[in-house]
Write a protein that holds these residues in place. Structure first.
Motif, PDB file in Angstrom:
ATOM      1  N   SER A  18       0.823  -1.201   0.000  1.00 17.68           N
ATOM      2  CA  SER A  18       0.000   0.000   0.000  1.00 17.68           C
ATOM      3  C   SER A  18       0.865   1.263   0.000  1.00 17.68           C
ATOM      4  CB  SER A  18      -0.928  -0.007   1.216  1.00 17.68           C
ATOM      5  OG  SER A  18      -0.183   0.035   2.424  1.00 17.68           O
ATOM      6  N   GLN A  19       2.012   1.205   0.678  1.00 17.84           N
ATOM      7  CA  GLN A  19       2.919   2.354   0.681  1.00 17.84           C
ATOM      8  C   GLN A  19       3.431   2.648  -0.724  1.00 17.84           C
ATOM      9  OE1 GLN A  19       5.921   1.365   3.558  1.00 17.84           O
ATOM     10  NE2 GLN A  19       4.669   1.969   5.316  1.00 17.84           N
ATOM     11  N   TRP A  20       3.807   1.605  -1.453  1.00 17.88           N
ATOM     12  CA  TRP A  20       4.290   1.809  -2.817  1.00 17.88           C
ATOM     13  C   TRP A  20       3.169   2.286  -3.737  1.00 17.88           C
ATOM     14  CZ3 TRP A  20       9.010   2.720  -3.811  1.00 17.88           C
ATOM     15  CH2 TRP A  20      10.025   2.141  -3.050  1.00 17.88           C
ATOM     16  N   ARG A  25       0.833   6.709  -6.771  1.00 14.43           N
ATOM     17  CA  ARG A  25      -0.271   7.654  -6.967  1.00 14.43           C
ATOM     18  C   ARG A  25       0.218   9.094  -6.852  1.00 14.43           C
ATOM     19  NH1 ARG A  25      -3.388   5.797  -3.412  1.00 14.43           N
ATOM     20  NH2 ARG A  25      -3.088   7.314  -1.725  1.00 14.43           N
ATOM     21  N   GLN A  26       1.093   9.352  -5.870  1.00 12.14           N
ATOM     22  CA  GLN A  26       1.636  10.701  -5.709  1.00 12.14           C
ATOM     23  C   GLN A  26       2.487  11.092  -6.917  1.00 12.14           C
ATOM     24  OE1 GLN A  26      -0.406  11.888  -3.037  1.00 12.14           O
ATOM     25  NE2 GLN A  26       1.460  13.062  -2.681  1.00 12.14           N
ATOM     26  N   PHE A  27       3.261  10.129  -7.420  1.00 19.02           N
ATOM     27  CA  PHE A  27       4.112  10.423  -8.573  1.00 19.02           C
ATOM     28  C   PHE A  27       3.262  10.737  -9.808  1.00 19.02           C
ATOM     29  CE2 PHE A  27       6.520   9.177 -12.351  1.00 19.02           C
ATOM     30  CZ  PHE A  27       7.691   9.881 -12.163  1.00 19.02           C
ATOM     31  N   LEU A  28       2.210   9.950 -10.020  1.00 18.85           N
ATOM     32  CA  LEU A  28       1.367  10.154 -11.201  1.00 18.85           C
ATOM     33  C   LEU A  28       0.595  11.462 -11.135  1.00 18.85           C
ATOM     34  CD1 LEU A  28      -0.001   6.533 -11.770  1.00 18.85           C
ATOM     35  CD2 LEU A  28       1.828   7.704 -13.001  1.00 18.85           C
ATOM     36  N   ARG A  29       0.438  12.022  -9.932  1.00 18.95           N
ATOM     37  CA  ARG A  29      -0.212  13.322  -9.807  1.00 18.95           C
ATOM     38  C   ARG A  29       0.690  14.460 -10.267  1.00 18.95           C
ATOM     39  NH1 ARG A  29      -3.103  13.052  -3.802  1.00 18.95           N
ATOM     40  NH2 ARG A  29      -4.752  11.552  -4.335  1.00 18.95           N
ATOM     41  N   HIS A  30       1.974  14.193 -10.298  1.00 19.03           N
ATOM     42  CA  HIS A  30       2.947  15.214 -10.700  1.00 19.03           C
ATOM     43  C   HIS A  30       3.057  15.169 -12.224  1.00 19.03           C
ATOM     44  CE1 HIS A  30       6.527  17.660 -10.888  1.00 19.03           C
ATOM     45  NE2 HIS A  30       6.578  17.760  -9.569  1.00 19.03           N
ATOM     46  N   ARG A  31       2.356  16.062 -12.899  1.00 15.69           N
ATOM     47  CA  ARG A  31       2.245  15.993 -14.363  1.00 15.69           C
ATOM     48  C   ARG A  31       3.585  16.166 -15.054  1.00 15.69           C
ATOM     49  NH1 ARG A  31      -3.353  19.395 -15.666  1.00 15.69           N
ATOM     50  NH2 ARG A  31      -4.756  18.061 -14.415  1.00 15.69           N
ATOM     51  N   LEU A  32       4.407  17.068 -14.546  1.00  9.74           N
ATOM     52  CA  LEU A  32       5.712  17.280 -15.168  1.00  9.74           C
ATOM     53  C   LEU A  32       6.594  16.045 -15.016  1.00  9.74           C
ATOM     54  CD1 LEU A  32       6.502  20.977 -14.176  1.00  9.74           C
ATOM     55  CD2 LEU A  32       5.757  20.096 -16.401  1.00  9.74           C
ATOM     56  N   ALA A  33       6.494  15.356 -13.870  1.00 10.32           N
ATOM     57  CA  ALA A  33       7.273  14.137 -13.672  1.00 10.32           C
ATOM     58  C   ALA A  33       6.834  13.050 -14.642  1.00 10.32           C
ATOM     59  CB  ALA A  33       7.136  13.645 -12.235  1.00 10.32           C
ATOM     60  N   GLY A 286       9.294  14.866  -9.043  1.00 18.44           N
ATOM     61  CA  GLY A 286       8.153  14.000  -8.784  1.00 18.44           C
ATOM     62  C   GLY A 286       8.447  12.942  -7.746  1.00 18.44           C
ATOM     63  N   LEU A 287       9.628  12.345  -7.811  1.00 20.18           N
ATOM     64  CA  LEU A 287      10.005  11.340  -6.815  1.00 20.18           C
ATOM     65  C   LEU A 287      10.164  11.959  -5.432  1.00 20.18           C
ATOM     66  CD1 LEU A 287      12.610   9.259  -8.858  1.00 20.18           C
ATOM     67  CD2 LEU A 287      10.350   8.507  -8.111  1.00 20.18           C
ATOM     68  N   ARG A 288      10.723  13.159  -5.383  1.00 23.41           N
ATOM     69  CA  ARG A 288      10.876  13.839  -4.094  1.00 23.41           C
ATOM     70  C   ARG A 288       9.518  14.051  -3.441  1.00 23.41           C
ATOM     71  NH1 ARG A 288      12.181  19.782  -4.868  1.00 23.41           N
ATOM     72  NH2 ARG A 288       9.965  19.617  -5.432  1.00 23.41           N
ATOM     73  N   ASP A 289       8.542  14.515  -4.215  1.00 23.65           N
ATOM     74  CA  ASP A 289       7.206  14.738  -3.660  1.00 23.65           C
ATOM     75  C   ASP A 289       6.524  13.420  -3.306  1.00 23.65           C
ATOM     76  OD1 ASP A 289       7.682  17.401  -4.093  1.00 23.65           O
ATOM     77  OD2 ASP A 289       6.415  17.541  -5.881  1.00 23.65           O
ATOM     78  N   ALA A 290       6.702  12.398  -4.155  1.00 26.98           N
ATOM     79  CA  ALA A 290       6.032  11.120  -3.911  1.00 26.98           C
ATOM     80  C   ALA A 290       6.593  10.399  -2.705  1.00 26.98           C
ATOM     81  CB  ALA A 290       6.148  10.234  -5.151  1.00 26.98           C
ATOM     82  N   LEU A 291       7.881  10.551  -2.451  1.00 24.57           N
ATOM     83  CA  LEU A 291       8.529   9.847  -1.356  1.00 24.57           C
ATOM     84  C   LEU A 291       8.549  10.641  -0.065  1.00 24.57           C
ATOM     85  CD1 LEU A 291      11.534   8.371  -3.366  1.00 24.57           C
ATOM     86  CD2 LEU A 291       9.604   7.097  -2.443  1.00 24.57           C
ATOM     87  N   ASP A 292       8.012  11.853  -0.090  1.00 25.03           N
ATOM     88  CA  ASP A 292       7.944  12.682   1.119  1.00 25.03           C
ATOM     89  C   ASP A 292       6.730  12.255   1.940  1.00 25.03           C
ATOM     90  OD1 ASP A 292       7.812  14.588   3.081  1.00 25.03           O
ATOM     91  OD2 ASP A 292       8.172  16.278   1.737  1.00 25.03           O
ATOM     92  N   PRO A 293       6.941  11.679   3.117  1.00 25.59           N
ATOM     93  CA  PRO A 293       5.795  11.194   3.909  1.00 25.59           C
ATOM     94  C   PRO A 293       4.839  12.284   4.331  1.00 25.59           C
ATOM     95  CG  PRO A 293       7.804  11.188   5.220  1.00 25.59           C
ATOM     96  CD  PRO A 293       8.212  11.465   3.807  1.00 25.59           C
ATOM     97  N   ARG A 294       5.303  13.529   4.375  1.00 28.36           N
ATOM     98  CA  ARG A 294       4.425  14.614   4.780  1.00 28.36           C
ATOM     99  C   ARG A 294       3.382  14.948   3.725  1.00 28.36           C
ATOM    100  NH1 ARG A 294       9.095  18.840   5.858  1.00 28.36           N
ATOM    101  NH2 ARG A 294       9.665  17.864   3.860  1.00 28.36           N
TER     102      ARG A 294
END
Length: 297
Positions: A18-20, A25-33, A286-294
């Motif tokens: 579920s974490q992955w 999901r967070q990465f796919l929200r980042h359109r530029l990524a 995109g990875l930075r935002d997706a992997l940020d738990p906050r």
């Protein structure tokens, strides 16, 4: 008891899955990524399947077809000063430039991660020695030294360029990982591992590094673009990979004389370098935002 253990393992597996999924999901929200990932995928596939995309030999010289503009005589992107097909050279050059970028990044990230983990975990004199080496390496003017080393050893060899770039490319990762390890090694779960008699390698590679994975993968994604730009700069200055093997930087080397009469010779390789570097930076963001738990919701 076995059922309880199995249930616990299944719950842990489901939690990790579920974490992955949240990360994806967070990465796919980042359109530029996502855009950057699509661009890099297209470039990689184009380089791999270059013979299927263009029938031309990237090293074949046809002086009768010098400096043809795009969409002329079957040459989609025109030809260069020696009549070589620009599209073929761009695609085959992508093989070398991307290979150098990925290889240097993997090796330098690996070395920097190991040095940073050892330095941060052991501390004391080990940390002082390793960090002073890192500080010294960081003070060196990288590009001039790369030029001197390439000139001394003749340049022109892919593996020589890779070794030189790796030697001067691992320090940033080591400082990043050291900082992460310093903040993690005093945590309760690490103290529990020590109390249970876990060995140092197990603590470092099974607990500290996995918990430092997020910033490492972000740093790696950002470094690939930087390595490609550095290799292009070396090739542009004549100290990179020797002709006739094409690279994007090398394709820019001889265009000054024809900059105004045949601008496509500068535009296309410059565009590929720009888009590759920009795409990797988008992926890193995109990875930075997706992997940020906050930011996980």
């Amino acid at each position: 008891m076995a059922v309880a253990e199995l249930d616990a393992e299944q719950l842990l597996s489901l939690e990790e899955e579920s974490q992955w999924r949240v990360v994806l999901r967070q990465f796919l929200r980042h359109r530029l990524a996502v855009f950057g990932l699509i661009v890099i995928t297209i470039f990689v596939l184009s380089a791999i399947f270059a013979p299927l995309i263009t029938p031309y030999d990237p090293t074949r010289i046809e002086m009768a077809k010098r400096n043809l503009p795009p969409l002329t005589e079957g040459h989609w992107l025109g030809t260069d000063e020696l009549g070589r097909d620009m599209l073929a050279r761009l695609l085959y050059a992508g093989r070398i430039s991307l290979f150098v970028g990925f290889t240097v990044t993997i090796l330098s990230i690996t070395i920097g991660t190991i040095v940073g983990a050892v330095s941060g975990y052991y501390g004391g004199i080990v940390d002082s020695i390793l960090m002073r080496i890192v500080d010294f390496m960081l003070t060196l003017p990288t590009l001039p030294i790369l030029l001197v080393v390439s000139a001394i050893f003749g340049g022109g060899n892919v593996w020589l360029i890779i070794v030189v770039l790796v030697v001067f490319g691992w320090m940033g990762t080591s400082r990043l990982v050291r900082g992460m390890v310093l903040s993690l090694k005093e945590q309760e779960f690490i103290e529990a591992e020590r109390a249970m008699g876990a060995s140092t390698p197990r603590i470092i590679f099974m607990h500290l590094l996995p918990n430092s994975f997020a910033p490492i993968i972000v740093a790696a994604s950002l470094e690939v673009g930087g390595v490609i730009i550095t290799e292009a700069a070396l090739s542009f200055l004549g100290f990179g990979i020797a002709p006739p093997t094409p690279t994007w930087g090398q394709m820019l080397q001889n265009v000054q004389a024809d900059m105004w009469t045949a601008p496509w010779k500068a535009f296309f390789p410059g565009f590929f370098i720009f888009m590759t570097s920009l795409s990797f930076n988008f992926i890193g963001d995109g990875l930075r935002d997706a992997l940020d738990p906050r930011l996980k919701i």
